[in-house]
Scaffold this motif. Sequence first.
Motif, PDB file in Angstrom:
ATOM      1  N   GLU A   1      10.151  -1.114   6.328  1.00 54.62           N
ATOM      2  CA  GLU A   1      10.342  -1.441   7.589  1.00 54.62           C
ATOM      3  C   GLU A   1       8.955  -1.118   8.407  1.00 54.62           C
ATOM      4  O   GLU A   1       8.303  -1.730   9.250  1.00 54.62           O
ATOM      5  CB  GLU A   1      11.472  -1.619   8.345  1.00 54.62           C
ATOM      6  N   ARG A   2       8.988   0.461   8.552  1.00 49.24           N
ATOM      7  CA  ARG A   2       8.193   0.947   9.376  1.00 49.24           C
ATOM      8  C   ARG A   2       6.574   0.573   8.857  1.00 49.24           C
ATOM      9  O   ARG A   2       5.817   0.616   9.784  1.00 49.24           O
ATOM     10  CB  ARG A   2       8.400   2.658   9.102  1.00 49.24           C
ATOM     11  N   VAL A   3       6.472   0.758   7.738  1.00 50.52           N
ATOM     12  CA  VAL A   3       5.169   0.393   7.095  1.00 50.52           C
ATOM     13  C   VAL A   3       4.700  -1.031   7.614  1.00 50.52           C
ATOM     14  O   VAL A   3       3.513  -1.257   8.078  1.00 50.52           O
ATOM     15  CB  VAL A   3       5.013   0.443   5.683  1.00 50.52           C
ATOM     16  N   ALA A   4       5.606  -2.020   7.438  1.00 49.43           N
ATOM     17  CA  ALA A   4       5.246  -3.533   7.934  1.00 49.43           C
ATOM     18  C   ALA A   4       4.981  -3.585   9.436  1.00 49.43           C
ATOM     19  O   ALA A   4       4.070  -4.184   9.814  1.00 49.43           O
ATOM     20  CB  ALA A   4       6.300  -4.374   7.627  1.00 49.43           C
ATOM     21  N   GLU A   5       5.968  -2.823  10.045  1.00 50.13           N
ATOM     22  CA  GLU A   5       5.634  -2.639  11.473  1.00 50.13           C
ATOM     23  C   GLU A   5       4.182  -1.888  12.121  1.00 50.13           C
ATOM     24  O   GLU A   5       3.480  -2.510  12.943  1.00 50.13           O
ATOM     25  CB  GLU A   5       6.686  -2.036  12.290  1.00 50.13           C
ATOM     26  N   ALA A   6       3.885  -0.909  11.188  1.00 52.74           N
ATOM     27  CA  ALA A   6       2.588  -0.263  11.260  1.00 52.74           C
ATOM     28  C   ALA A   6       1.445  -1.200  11.240  1.00 52.74           C
ATOM     29  O   ALA A   6       0.363  -1.224  12.206  1.00 52.74           O
ATOM     30  CB  ALA A   6       2.358   1.152  10.713  1.00 52.74           C
ATOM     31  N   LEU A   7       1.388  -1.993  10.183  1.00 48.93           N
ATOM     32  CA  LEU A   7       0.554  -2.965   9.810  1.00 48.93           C
ATOM     33  C   LEU A   7       0.279  -3.931  11.240  1.00 48.93           C
ATOM     34  O   LEU A   7      -0.950  -4.380  11.745  1.00 48.93           O
ATOM     35  CB  LEU A   7       0.512  -3.743   8.588  1.00 48.93           C
ATOM     36  N   ASP A   8       1.301  -4.433  11.694  1.00 46.85           N
ATOM     37  CA  ASP A   8       1.407  -5.347  12.901  1.00 46.85           C
ATOM     38  C   ASP A   8       0.901  -4.594  13.983  1.00 46.85           C
ATOM     39  O   ASP A   8      -0.144  -5.252  14.607  1.00 46.85           O
ATOM     40  CB  ASP A   8       2.858  -5.771  13.067  1.00 46.85           C
ATOM     41  N   VAL A   9       1.267  -3.513  14.503  1.00 44.21           N
ATOM     42  CA  VAL A   9       0.754  -2.653  15.495  1.00 44.21           C
ATOM     43  C   VAL A   9      -0.648  -2.395  15.428  1.00 44.21           C
ATOM     44  O   VAL A   9      -1.395  -2.580  16.342  1.00 44.21           O
ATOM     45  CB  VAL A   9       1.201  -1.109  15.473  1.00 44.21           C
ATOM     46  N   LEU A  10      -1.031  -2.254  14.127  1.00 41.47           N
ATOM     47  CA  LEU A  10      -2.588  -2.194  14.002  1.00 41.47           C
ATOM     48  C   LEU A  10      -3.638  -3.496  13.788  1.00 41.47           C
ATOM     49  O   LEU A  10      -4.580  -3.530  13.847  1.00 41.47           O
ATOM     50  CB  LEU A  10      -3.119  -1.411  12.633  1.00 41.47           C
ATOM     51  N   GLY A  11      -2.748  -4.589  13.783  1.00 40.68           N
ATOM     52  CA  GLY A  11      -3.359  -5.887  13.629  1.00 40.68           C
ATOM     53  C   GLY A  11      -4.131  -6.039  12.357  1.00 40.68           C
ATOM     54  O   GLY A  11      -5.294  -6.674  12.394  1.00 40.68           O
ATOM     55  N   ILE A  12      -3.811  -5.400  11.284  1.00 46.72           N
ATOM     56  CA  ILE A  12      -4.425  -5.294  10.270  1.00 46.72           C
ATOM     57  C   ILE A  12      -3.686  -6.307   9.071  1.00 46.72           C
ATOM     58  O   ILE A  12      -2.381  -6.074   9.165  1.00 46.72           O
ATOM     59  CB  ILE A  12      -4.854  -4.194   9.634  1.00 46.72           C
ATOM     60  N   ALA A  13      -4.208  -6.783   8.213  1.00 44.63           N
ATOM     61  CA  ALA A  13      -3.808  -7.555   6.862  1.00 44.63           C
ATOM     62  C   ALA A  13      -4.152  -7.107   5.753  1.00 44.63           C
ATOM     63  O   ALA A  13      -4.925  -7.980   5.043  1.00 44.63           O
ATOM     64  CB  ALA A  13      -3.477  -9.005   7.094  1.00 44.63           C
ATOM     65  N   PRO A  14      -4.392  -5.949   4.904  1.00 41.75           N
ATOM     66  CA  PRO A  14      -4.920  -5.613   3.770  1.00 41.75           C
ATOM     67  C   PRO A  14      -4.344  -6.299   2.830  1.00 41.75           C
ATOM     68  O   PRO A  14      -3.299  -6.888   2.545  1.00 41.75           O
ATOM     69  CB  PRO A  14      -4.853  -4.107   3.793  1.00 41.75           C
TER      70      PRO A  14
END
Length: 105
Positions: free
Chosen positions: A83-96
């Motif tokens: 969940e922390r990884v998923a939230e980090a991607l949202d915070v960074l605004g990235i979708a690798p």
Amino acid sequence: MSVVLVIPARYASSRFPGKPLAELRDGTGEARSLIRRSWDAAMAVAGIDRVVVATDDDRIADHARGFGAEVAMTSTSCANGTERVAEALDVLGIAPEIVVNLQGD
């Protein structure tokens, strides 16, 4: 293809509070924190475009920034590292295209 490696790290553990900041010595006697060891291992992986430490704790964030890590601050409500990884991607605004979840413990 974009590949991001995220290292989730939280301070508030019931079994070992502050574990990411714990210093571990290797065979040569060199001491590095668990989060630093995880970061160093991540940086050695070929083909990774970006490495990020995802944490909800200022102590971990400050320590990680001190050795050059990119940090994404996440909420304390994450139930687990994924969940922390998923939230980090949202915070960074990235979708690798590929996300690697490196749990350093």
